[in-house]
Structure formats: structure tokens, C-alpha cells
Design an enzyme around this catalytic site. Structure first.
Site, mmCIF file in Angstrom:
data_model
loop_
_atom_site.group_PDB
_atom_site.id
_atom_site.type_symbol
_atom_site.label_atom_id
_atom_site.label_comp_id
_atom_site.label_asym_id
_atom_site.label_seq_id
_atom_site.Cartn_x
_atom_site.Cartn_y
_atom_site.Cartn_z
ATOM 1 N N ARG A 3 0.857 -1.189 0.000
ATOM 2 C CA ARG A 3 0.000 0.000 0.000
ATOM 3 C C ARG A 3 0.895 1.241 0.000
ATOM 4 N NH1 ARG A 3 -3.842 -2.512 -1.640
ATOM 5 N NH2 ARG A 3 -5.763 -2.923 -0.514
ATOM 6 N N HIS A 37 -1.857 0.736 -9.778
ATOM 7 C CA HIS A 37 -2.555 -0.168 -8.846
ATOM 8 C C HIS A 37 -3.348 -1.240 -9.607
ATOM 9 C CE1 HIS A 37 -4.253 -0.406 -4.498
ATOM 10 N NE2 HIS A 37 -4.339 -1.574 -5.087
HETATM 11 C C1 GLV Z 1 -6.154 -4.268 -4.142
HETATM 12 O O1 GLV Z 1 -5.228 -3.609 -3.814
HETATM 13 C C2 GLV Z 1 -6.908 -5.080 -3.251
HETATM 14 O O2 GLV Z 1 -6.830 -4.886 -2.014
HETATM 15 O O3 GLV Z 1 -7.607 -5.972 -3.725
#
Ligand code: GLV
Length: 311
Positions: free
Chosen positions: A226, A274
Site C-alpha cells: 500500500r 494499482h
Molecule cells: C487491491 O489492492 C486489493 O486490495 O484488492
């Protein structure tokens, strides 16, 4: 199972795929996609990426909260009733996606792809020595279902693999280190570091100068945890000083990064938006339906979050 509402609050197109699985497998459940809530008192189950406002008062009969993703850091755990079970997404689709992304990133760093890209841009034809996988030491931070699956694949490639987590684990073919006392030894033997840690108070800012300093000089970083785990200025300084060689980042803080941010055009940073892995609607709905069956039977649910640990 008694008739009730299962409310879904995440990407609507993917929600419609969940709805099909629910219609077939659990026809007595009224599957609804936010904001089409129906009678809030009927909502016993909620799957959400971002939680609706005032969850507790809006849905007085809520019995289980599912995250539609692997992480649960988007929820304010302190604001949830302590007795409300919170479940993160552990499903085969998300695991496969992460194994693909991390394998690609690690293989790319291992085979010097960022350097070849820079050489191409400079018009240089310059072969570099090829190291066997067995001579490259990979270290994975986080030994949950994602970390373990990633390591299994990296072991298959022949890499020298280690893992680190807060508590001790065993993964076949992998040297496992644990806790604060195991971290230094793990870092000192890691040429390519992969971060798959959950975001908690303990991991915020974890990827910073003190950690980078313990890696061998020129180590690579793959950040798929993260964004807030990474101290941006420390990464830039470590790349500048050569303490880190290259970094592959799939998560940042904030997302997206603002225009003009130093990461966008950095020659030693490879950035993706992401996308390392995404919940796959079909397999996710099946895992959630299995968890509903477990919940109704009083059995432990897959991915149940320990509210003290925060993951
Ligand atoms: C993506 O980052 C998730 O948590 O699925």
C-alpha cells in the site's frame, strides 16, 4: 438460508457478474448493487471497497462486512462494532494476478530489463552478465496467502527465496524469518525485495531509509503493498545514492500521483496504476457464497480479519 439482502458497493459492472453467480447459487438472497439499497433493514451482508457513510446506523441488521479487495485498510476499524465480522478477499483470481505481476517484476529486475531500457534510449548495445536465478536472492515481506503463492512460483524459477512476517511461518523451499529480530538478517540477504504487507500502524512508513540501508547495495524493490508504507523522499534518496538500483511501484500515496510528481518520469522507477491484481468477479462471488455458508453453519470464514492485528 433465510431471504435477506446482500448489498454490493464497488465497481458496478463487476457487481453485475457477482449478481449472476448469486442468482444461480443463492436465489433466495436479494443481491443489490449500490446505491439500489432497497430496505436497509434487510441488509445482512455487505461487500464494499469503500464503505458507505455511517454504516452502523444505515444498516442496523448487518451481520458480516466483506472487503471486495485483498486489503481492509480502507475501513476505519475503530468505527466498526467490535463484534461485526470483517472479511478480506482471499480468492484464486486475485492470487493468480499477484503471482503474475510479481513474477514479471522480479524477472524483469533479475534480467536487468530497466537497464536495457535505459541503454536502448541511449542507443547503447551493451550485454550485461547473466546471473542464474539461483544466485539471485529474493525476499518477500508478508507471508499471507499472496506472499506464499508468490514465493511458490519464485522458488519454481530457481531463485534463492526468503520471506519475512510478523509471526513465524513455514513455506517449503523458503527461508522464513519472523519479527523484529529476524528482519535484519532477512534484509541483509535480499537482492530483490517484494513488499506484500498489509497497511497497518506498524507498516506505515516501513519502506524507508533505515530499512533500505540494511539491504545489499543496489538492491531492487517491488512495492505491491500500500502506498503509505513507502517514504517517498527516502526512496528517491536511496535511488540517487545507488543504495537501491531500481524500483517497481504499483501503489502510491495518493493514487493517482499528482501531475509533476518525481516518480512519474524517474528513470529508475517503473510505475503502474494499482493494477498488480484485481478481484475476479466469478471466483470472488463463489468464495463469498462459500463464506456465507460457513457463517450460517458457525464455521470459520476464509479471510476473517483479526481486528487486533488489523489484517
Ligand atoms: C487491491 O489492492 C486489493 O486490495 O484488492
Amino acid at each position: 438460508m433465510q431471504p435477506c439482502t446482500f448489498l454490493y458497493k464497488s465497481d458496478a459492472a463487476r457487481g453485475r457478474q457477482w449478481a449472476e453467480v448469486f442468482r444461480e447459487r443463492l436465489p433466495m438472497v436479494d443481491f443489490r448493487i449500490w446505491p439500489d439499497v432497497g430496505d436497509p433493514a434487510q441488509v445482512r451482508f455487505l461487500a464494499a471497497w469503500e464503505p458507505p457513510p455511517d454504516l452502523v446506523h444505515s444498516f442496523p441488521n448487518l451481520q458480516v462486512l466483506f472487503s471486495s479487495g485483498a486489503g481492509v485498510d480502507q475501513f476505519d476499524l475503530a468505527a466498526l462494532p467490535p463484534t461485526l465480522p470483517l472479511v478480506r478477499m482471499v480468492e484464486p483470481g486475485i492470487i493468480h494476478g499477484m503471482v503474475e505481476y510479481v513474477s514479471h517484476a522480479v524477472l524483469g529486475l533479475h534480467r536487468d530489463m530497466p537497464q536495457y531500457r535505459r541503454q536502448q534510449q541511449a542507443g547503447q548495445w551493451q550485454p550485461l552478465p547473466v546471473r542464474p536465478a539461483s544466485a539471485r536472492r529474493i525476499g518477500v515481506l508478508g507471508l499471507g496467502s499472496l506472499g506464499q503463492a508468490v514465493l511458490r512460483r519464485l522458488v519454481d524459477f530457481g531463485f534463492d527465496c526468503a520471506g519475512w512476517s510478523r509471526s513465524s511461518h513455514e513455506v517449503p523451499g523458503v527461508q522464513c524469518h519472523a519479527g523484529a529480530e529476524g528482519l535484519g538478517r532477512f534484509l541483509a540477504r535480499t537482492d530483490i525485495l517484494v513488499c506484500l504487507l498489509p497497511l497497518t500502524d506498524a507498516t506505515r512508513g516501513f519502506l524507508g531509509a533505515p530499512l533500505f540501508a540494511q539491504l545489499p547495495r543496489g538492491a531492487g524493490l517491488v512495492q505491491v503493498g500500500r502506498g503509505p508504507q513507502l517514504v517517498e523522499a527516502d526512496l528517491l534518496a536511496a535511488l540517487e545514492a545507488g543504495q537501491l538500483g531500481d524500483a517497481v511501484l504499483d501503489v502510491t500515496d495518493p493514487e493517482p500521483l499528482p501531475a509533476g510528481h518525481a516518480f512519474w518520469r524517474h528513470p529508475r522507477i517503473q510505475l503502474t496504476p494499482h493494477i498488480a491484481s484485481m478481484t475476479q468477479p466469478q471466483s470472488a462471488a463463489e468464495v463469498v457464497i462459500d463464506n456465507l455458508r460457513r457463517f450460517e453453519a458457525g464455521e470459520p470464514m476464509t479471510g476473517l480479519v483479526d481486528r487486533i492485528k488489523g489484517y
